[in-house]
Design an enzyme around this catalytic site. Structure first.
Site, PDB file in Angstrom:
ATOM      1  N   GLU A 151       0.919  -1.238   0.126  1.00  0.00           N
ATOM      2  CA  GLU A 151       0.104  -0.003  -0.056  1.00  0.00           C
ATOM      3  C   GLU A 151       0.890   1.221  -0.047  1.00  0.00           C
ATOM      4  O   GLU A 151       0.195   2.259  -0.291  1.00  0.00           O
ATOM      5  CB  GLU A 151      -0.923   0.048   1.205  1.00  0.00           C
ATOM      6  CG  GLU A 151      -2.429  -0.632   1.044  1.00  0.00           C
ATOM      7  CD  GLU A 151      -2.083  -2.439   0.651  1.00  0.00           C
ATOM      8  OE1 GLU A 151      -1.348  -2.807   1.578  1.00  0.00           O
ATOM      9  OE2 GLU A 151      -2.754  -2.823   0.119  1.00  0.00           O
ATOM     10  N   ASN A 209      -0.876  -7.610  -3.200  1.00  0.00           N
ATOM     11  CA  ASN A 209      -1.808  -6.877  -4.423  1.00  0.00           C
ATOM     12  C   ASN A 209      -0.749  -5.871  -5.045  1.00  0.00           C
ATOM     13  O   ASN A 209       0.654  -5.742  -4.372  1.00  0.00           O
ATOM     14  CB  ASN A 209      -2.753  -6.047  -3.698  1.00  0.00           C
ATOM     15  CG  ASN A 209      -2.292  -5.227  -2.423  1.00  0.00           C
ATOM     16  OD1 ASN A 209      -1.909  -5.804  -1.372  1.00  0.00           O
ATOM     17  ND2 ASN A 209      -1.792  -4.082  -2.655  1.00  0.00           N
ATOM     18  N   ASP A 229      -6.736  -5.181  -4.390  1.00  0.00           N
ATOM     19  CA  ASP A 229      -6.210  -5.648  -3.198  1.00  0.00           C
ATOM     20  C   ASP A 229      -6.437  -7.126  -3.043  1.00  0.00           C
ATOM     21  O   ASP A 229      -6.557  -7.423  -1.750  1.00  0.00           O
ATOM     22  CB  ASP A 229      -6.527  -4.703  -2.063  1.00  0.00           C
ATOM     23  CG  ASP A 229      -5.676  -4.967  -0.855  1.00  0.00           C
ATOM     24  OD1 ASP A 229      -4.650  -5.675  -1.063  1.00  0.00           O
ATOM     25  OD2 ASP A 229      -5.986  -4.767   0.263  1.00  0.00           O
TER      26      ASP A 229
HETATM   27 CA    CA Z   1      -2.814  -4.988   0.607  1.00  0.00          CA
END
Ligand code: CA
Length: 686
Positions: free
Chosen positions: A198, A274, A319
């Site tokens: 992220e 992700n 994600d």
């Molecule tokens: Ca993630």
């Protein structure tokens, strides 16, 4: 004569005791790890064995007597944040980790502390952790205890006293990497990945020499800058599935949790995460599968060479990590014995693959799924719905970023043939963030978190059901045999035993035992704080113990979870035996009545946006935190008065709340405060 007889008996008893618990410490070596599934008494690696089954052959505690389970001992970690580790047990010592990567070695019979090691992580690092400053446990090998530290260190401690034998920095400290996963040891190498997808990092897994800490190999999960030489042919191949200037965004694909090892095939399996940022249209604007995001990788443990890969979510934009538990077993499918690897990744499909080749055997939804209609058996690819990539407006999809299954581990019982999955029902309104600009080290999603136009639910989509469900999944038939819904709460990792039992915790602070074959609830105990970690079990002096960490922190994106779970109880290690004590009643703090304070709508809206960007990761989306991290709508009045001091000056740094001095301006902090107080006011109207 009488006295002499007694002392002779005492000597005999001593001799017997000595020969049982040999004075030589038991060594966790390659043979012990390879045969861990056969050793009934201990728990030597995070998921018990290299196949990561979390199945114990112990059966003193079984479906007929589990109702008599009580507390043997509990150990207070003095923390209010997430506890996610599975305790390991070797030679009478229990090893567990708490938040901030603190390691505890306890007497497994009594809970008495033998030693503890605090790596003293700089509390400012807390803002790098997407999902709380958690740690999922240690690895044991030849008298050493290995732990991955939140700030990217890998440390080897002396199992006797916790002294640091070596410590290496596994990450570039300038990048926002974190380590929360448990290391594994295979053939003298310690394997460790990292998180941070992220925050714009490039994922990898590393192998270190267990004796010396020297780096043996590193496998990057996504390609780097193509103007520089690729690290290996697998990455050169992967680069053909990316477009644009992905390397400038890091790429993601972090391997932050799951691994498994097949000693016979000599294959190490690693799950990857992700993309960074989430939205593929930004990361790789010309499309493409973006290998090796959201994939299961089979690597050679000696060299890190990639043998095969299977991508569960090509071109991930949601994600949908494939970092969830990897579980190896042999199944008879269509009359044929298959060596399989199984996974229930975030994307909602349960995968059964041939673990020697990576060939897809079957994949079916184990939860509600709306982003794809199924998985094509021939190509192994998901059949996405046309709007899945949310290129126009807001699209409500299931699962959401929290996944249909997250890090909470699943288990497999060979007698019932069932996989016990902590499933959660979550949806999310995905839309592109038009204002997205890449900023190294902060949230890089390129997905709007508070879209202006709420989406219409797509036709045929059911309303969100219970957030968490324990699903007993038949991997051969690819369907649920039984399931236990929890109204309004997520659920924890599972343990299954030869006593026909499944143990699991819940977000509302219970620890529960079910029969493994039918899912009948047989026992439960209230522990006062969410129980998300997976339990383990062991036997000492003829007594079976079940142990679990209670303490829920971390991000909570699942809507409608139970606010009652925000009760503040300290995180503890609870250990149970037959005919143990009743736990003391749990004290919970009553919540304060909210007060109404009027603010300008524009200020509140600005606060909502800033909160979503900077605060939601820890304190919960839409201010709904049901974990151990504070739900800010329920703070004491002094907290709101002291708000700039806490957020900018770092008044709560010792409690893990970082300073945002370099990140947020005072007017932004004021807008967050206005947003929190407005939402707090709404509560009184409900
Ligand atoms: Ca993630």
């Amino acid at each position: 004569m009488h006295t002499r007889a007694l002392s002779a008996l005492a000597i005999l008893t001593t001799v017997a005791a000595t020969s049982c618990t040999s004075s030589q410490p038991k060594i966790v070596d390659d043979a012990a790890l390879r045969d861990a599934s056969k050793s009934s008494a201990e728990w030597l690696t995070t998921a018990r064995d290299y196949s990561e089954t979390r199945y114990s052959p112990l059966k003193q505690i079984d479906a007929t007597n589990v109702s008599k389970l009580g507390v043997a001992w509990s150990f207070n970690t003095n923390s209010f944040r997430g506890l996610e580790a599975t305790p390991l047990i070797s030679d009478g010592i229990l090893y567990a980790t708490a938040n901030w990567s603190v390691v505890y070695a306890l007497d497994a019979r009594t809970g008495a502390q033998r030693w503890t090691w605090d790596p003293k992580v700089d509390r400012a690092q807390g803002k790098r952790a997407c999902c709380d400053v958690v740690n999922r446990g240690v690895a044991l090998y030849k008298g050493k205890v290995y732990v991955g530290v939140l700030d990217g260190r890998l440390a080897a401690l002396d199992a006797k006293d916790g002294k640091v034998l070596w410590s290496v920095q596994t990450t570039d400290e300038k990048e926002a990497y974190t380590i929360t996963g448990a290391p594994r040891v295979v053939k003298g190498k310690v394997l460790i990945g990292n998180g941070g997808a992220e925050m714009g990092v490039r994922g990898y897994v590393s192998a270190y020499d267990a004796e010396t800490g020297k780096l043996a190999w590193r496998f990057y999960t996504v390609p780097g800058d193509p103007s520089k030489p690729f690290e290996n042919p697998a990455l050169e191949k992967a680069a053909k599935t990316w477009t644009g200037e992905w390397w400038k965004y890091g790429g993601g694909g972090t391997a932050w949790d799951s691994m498994a090892y097949d000693p016979e095939a000599d294959l190490l399996y690693v799950g990857t995460g992700n993309g960074s940022p989430w939205n593929r249209d930004v990361r790789s604007p010309g499309g493409g599968d973006n290998l090796y995001l959201s994939s299961i990788l089979a690597l050679r443990p000696d060299t890190g060479e990639l043998v095969w890969h299977y991508q569960t979510t090509p071109g991930d934009s949601w994600d949908y990590t494939a970092v969830q538990s990897l579980l190896l077993t042999d199944l008879t499918i269509d009359g044929r014995s298959r060596k399989v690897i199984m996974q229930a990744p975030k994307n909602g499909f349960f995968y059964v693959l041939d673990r020697l080749t990576g060939e897809l055997i079957s994949a079916e939804p184990y939860s509600r799924v709306t982003w794809a209609t199924g998985v094509d058996k021939k190509t192994g690819r998901p059949m996405e719905v046309p709007v899945a990539h949310y290129q126009k407006g807001v699209v409500l999809l299931t699962p959401g970023p929290e996944g249909a299954h997250n890090w909470q581990p699943m288990s497999f019982n060979p007698t019932t043939g069932l996989v016990y999955i902590p499933v959660q029902d979550s949806s999310f309104p995905y839309s592109r963030d038009a204002q997205f600009k890449y900023a190294k080290g902060k949230w890089n999603l390129s997905v709007a978190w508070a879209p202006d136009a709420p989406p219409e639910p797509p036709a045929g989509s059911a309303p969100a059901g219970p957030a968490g469900t324990l699903v007993a999944w038949d991997p051969v038939l690819q369907k649920a045999r039984w399931q236990i819904p929890y109204v309004g709460g997520a659920n924890g990792g599972t343990l299954t035993t030869a006593g026909n039992l499944v143990f699991e915790g819940t977000a509302d602070g219970r620890f529960v035992a079910y029969s493994a074959d039918k899912g009948e609830k047989l026992w439960e105990v209230a522990l006062g704080v969410g129980v998300m970690a997976a339990p383990s079990t062991y036997e000492l002096d003829g007594k079976q113990y079940v142990t679990v960490l209670a303490g829920w922190g971390g991000v909570n994106l699942v809507k409608g979870t139970n606010p009652a779970a925000a009760n503040k109880a300290e995180g503890r290690i609870w250990t149970f035996v037959l005919d143990g004590k009743k736990p003391e009643p749990v004290k919970s703090q009553p919540r304060l009545a909210p007060t109404a304070i009027p603010f300008k709508a524009a200020l509140v809206a600005e606060g909502a946006r800033t909160y979503a960007e900077w605060c939601a990761a820890c304190h919960g989306t839409g201010l709904s935190s049901s974990g151990s991290i504070a739900d800010l709508r329920y703070s004491a009045p002094a907290t709101y008065e002291n708000f700039p001091n806490i957020v900018i000056e770092g008044a709560y740094q010792t409690q893990g709340m970082p300073t945002f001095k370099d990140w947020l301006k005072p007017d932004q902090v004021a807008s967050i405060r206005a947003y929190i107080l407005s939402e707090r006011a709404k509560l009184s109207k409900q």
